[in-house]
Design a protein around this motif. Structure first.
Motif, PDB file in Angstrom:
ATOM      1  N   LEU A  33       0.838  -1.200   0.000  1.00 35.59           N
ATOM      2  CA  LEU A  33       0.000   0.000   0.000  1.00 35.59           C
ATOM      3  C   LEU A  33       0.870   1.246   0.000  1.00 35.59           C
ATOM      4  O   LEU A  33       1.805   1.365   0.800  1.00 35.59           O
ATOM      5  N   ARG A  34       0.545   2.169  -0.904  1.00 35.92           N
ATOM      6  CA  ARG A  34       1.231   3.460  -0.945  1.00 35.92           C
ATOM      7  C   ARG A  34       0.846   4.261   0.299  1.00 35.92           C
ATOM      8  O   ARG A  34      -0.166   3.964   0.949  1.00 35.92           O
ATOM      9  N   ASP A  36      -0.703   6.912   0.545  1.00 33.59           N
ATOM     10  CA  ASP A  36      -2.076   7.436   0.465  1.00 33.59           C
ATOM     11  C   ASP A  36      -3.124   6.327   0.547  1.00 33.59           C
ATOM     12  O   ASP A  36      -4.316   6.576   0.432  1.00 33.59           O
ATOM     13  N   GLY A  37      -2.685   5.063   0.734  1.00 36.38           N
ATOM     14  CA  GLY A  37      -3.606   3.942   0.867  1.00 36.38           C
ATOM     15  C   GLY A  37      -3.921   3.234  -0.434  1.00 36.38           C
ATOM     16  O   GLY A  37      -4.575   2.187  -0.426  1.00 36.38           O
ATOM     17  N   ALA A  38      -3.475   3.772  -1.559  1.00 38.11           N
ATOM     18  CA  ALA A  38      -3.724   3.130  -2.857  1.00 38.11           C
ATOM     19  C   ALA A  38      -2.825   1.904  -3.004  1.00 38.11           C
ATOM     20  O   ALA A  38      -1.669   1.928  -2.586  1.00 38.11           O
ATOM     21  N   PRO A  39      -3.342   0.843  -3.612  1.00 34.59           N
ATOM     22  CA  PRO A  39      -2.506  -0.346  -3.793  1.00 34.59           C
ATOM     23  C   PRO A  39      -1.446  -0.126  -4.864  1.00 34.59           C
ATOM     24  O   PRO A  39      -1.676   0.571  -5.853  1.00 34.59           O
ATOM     25  N   HIS A  40      -0.306  -0.715  -4.643  1.00 41.69           N
ATOM     26  CA  HIS A  40       0.774  -0.767  -5.633  1.00 41.69           C
ATOM     27  C   HIS A  40       1.020  -2.247  -5.901  1.00 41.69           C
ATOM     28  O   HIS A  40       1.293  -3.008  -4.972  1.00 41.69           O
ATOM     29  N   VAL A  41       0.881  -2.662  -7.159  1.00 39.44           N
ATOM     30  CA  VAL A  41       1.061  -4.063  -7.528  1.00 39.44           C
ATOM     31  C   VAL A  41       2.215  -4.151  -8.517  1.00 39.44           C
ATOM     32  O   VAL A  41       2.238  -3.424  -9.512  1.00 39.44           O
ATOM     33  N   VAL A  60      15.470  -3.298  -4.436  1.00 39.00           N
ATOM     34  CA  VAL A  60      16.354  -2.235  -3.964  1.00 39.00           C
ATOM     35  C   VAL A  60      15.552  -1.310  -3.065  1.00 39.00           C
ATOM     36  O   VAL A  60      14.329  -1.202  -3.189  1.00 39.00           O
ATOM     37  N   SER A  61      16.261  -0.637  -2.160  1.00 42.06           N
ATOM     38  CA  SER A  61      15.573   0.206  -1.176  1.00 42.06           C
ATOM     39  C   SER A  61      14.837   1.375  -1.811  1.00 42.06           C
ATOM     40  O   SER A  61      13.899   1.913  -1.216  1.00 42.06           O
ATOM     41  N   SER A  62      15.223   1.770  -3.021  1.00 42.83           N
ATOM     42  CA  SER A  62      14.553   2.895  -3.683  1.00 42.83           C
ATOM     43  C   SER A  62      13.308   2.478  -4.471  1.00 42.83           C
ATOM     44  O   SER A  62      12.603   3.337  -4.999  1.00 42.83           O
ATOM     45  N   SER A  63      13.005   1.175  -4.538  1.00 47.98           N
ATOM     46  CA  SER A  63      11.817   0.737  -5.277  1.00 47.98           C
ATOM     47  C   SER A  63      10.553   1.207  -4.568  1.00 47.98           C
ATOM     48  O   SER A  63      10.540   1.425  -3.358  1.00 47.98           O
ATOM     49  N   ARG A  64       9.478   1.346  -5.310  1.00 46.75           N
ATOM     50  CA  ARG A  64       8.199   1.781  -4.736  1.00 46.75           C
ATOM     51  C   ARG A  64       7.747   0.807  -3.658  1.00 46.75           C
ATOM     52  O   ARG A  64       7.290   1.211  -2.593  1.00 46.75           O
ATOM     53  N   LYS A  65       7.896  -0.515  -3.896  1.00 45.43           N
ATOM     54  CA  LYS A  65       7.433  -1.495  -2.903  1.00 45.43           C
ATOM     55  C   LYS A  65       8.214  -1.356  -1.601  1.00 45.43           C
ATOM     56  O   LYS A  65       7.630  -1.397  -0.521  1.00 45.43           O
ATOM     57  N   ALA A  66       9.528  -1.171  -1.678  1.00 47.18           N
ATOM     58  CA  ALA A  66      10.332  -1.002  -0.468  1.00 47.18           C
ATOM     59  C   ALA A  66       9.983   0.313   0.221  1.00 47.18           C
ATOM     60  O   ALA A  66       9.842   0.357   1.454  1.00 47.18           O
ATOM     61  N   SER A  75       3.652  -3.374   7.726  1.00 52.67           N
ATOM     62  CA  SER A  75       2.467  -3.379   6.863  1.00 52.67           C
ATOM     63  C   SER A  75       2.133  -4.786   6.390  1.00 52.67           C
ATOM     64  O   SER A  75       2.991  -5.631   6.223  1.00 52.67           O
ATOM     65  N   ARG A  76       0.853  -4.985   6.124  1.00 56.15           N
ATOM     66  CA  ARG A  76       0.402  -6.245   5.530  1.00 56.15           C
ATOM     67  C   ARG A  76       0.555  -6.157   4.021  1.00 56.15           C
ATOM     68  O   ARG A  76       0.369  -5.096   3.425  1.00 56.15           O
ATOM     69  N   VAL A  77       0.903  -7.287   3.437  1.00 62.54           N
ATOM     70  CA  VAL A  77       1.102  -7.376   1.995  1.00 62.54           C
ATOM     71  C   VAL A  77       0.478  -8.671   1.495  1.00 62.54           C
ATOM     72  O   VAL A  77       0.115  -9.547   2.289  1.00 62.54           O
ATOM     73  N   ALA A  78       0.378  -8.770   0.171  1.00 61.18           N
ATOM     74  CA  ALA A  78      -0.085 -10.007  -0.461  1.00 61.18           C
ATOM     75  C   ALA A  78       0.826 -10.307  -1.635  1.00 61.18           C
ATOM     76  O   ALA A  78       1.253  -9.408  -2.361  1.00 61.18           O
TER      77      ALA A  78
END
Length: 139
Positions: A33-34, A36-41, A60-66, A75-78
Motif C-alpha cells: 500500500l502506498r 495514500d492507501g492506494a494499492p501498488h502491484v 532495492v531500497s529505492s523501489s516503490r514497494k520497499a 504493513s500487511r502485503v499479499a
C-alpha cells in the motif's frame, strides 16, 4: 550472523501448494500500500521458505514497494502466484531487511529457485514476508 526473521507459528501448506510455490517458472503479483492507501502491484520473483514461514522478494531500497514498506513498518502485503486457473496467495507482514547476511541468504535462495543469481544493484535489500495466511485454488 543474525538469524532470519521467523514467526513463532509458521503456517503449514499442503504438499501440492508447496510444490506450486517452489516451481521455477513462476512470478507473482506483489501488493503493497502506498502512503495514500492506494494499492501498488508489481510483478516479482520470490522464494518460499516453509521452515521459516517466510516469502522473500529481492529488490532495492529505492523501489516503490520497499519505500511503501519503509513508510509503514509492519504493513500487511499479499503475494499472489498464478498459473492459469491455479493460484496461491500468501498474506502477512513485511519487513525491508538490509542486514548483509540476510540479503545474501535471500539471493542464494533466489538463485536456487530461478537457476541464476538476482541482480546486484546498489541498495539491494530483501523483503521478508512473515506469512500468516495462505489462500489457494487448484494448487
Amino acid at each position: 550472523m543474525p538469524p532470519p526473521m521467523q514467526r513463532p507459528h509458521a503456517v503449514t501448506v499442503p504438499d501440492p501448494v508447496e510444490a506450486f510455490l517452489t516451481a521455477t517458472v513462476h512470478v507473482a503479483a506483489f501488493t503493497t500500500l502506498r502512503p495514500d492507501g492506494a494499492p501498488h502491484v508489481a510483478p516479482v520473483r520470490f522464494t518460499w521458505d516453509a521452515a521459516a514461514g517466510l516469502a522473500r522478494v529481492m529488490t532495492v531500497s529505492s523501489s516503490r514497494k520497499a519505500r511503501n514498506l519503509l513508510a509503514a513498518p509492519g504493513s500487511r502485503v499479499a503475494l499472489c502466484q498464478v498459473d492459469g486457473f491455479r493460484w496461491v496467495t500468501l498474506e502477512g507482514t513485511a519487513t525491508v531487511v538490509t542486514d548483509p547476511a540476510r540479503v545474501e541468504l535471500g539471493a542464494r535462495l533466489y538463485a536456487r529457485r530461478y537457476w541464476s543469481a538476482p541482480p546486484t544493484p546498489p541498495g539491494r535489500v530483501v523483503i521478508e514476508i512473515a506469512v500468516d495466511r495462505v489462500l489457494s485454488l487448484n494448487a
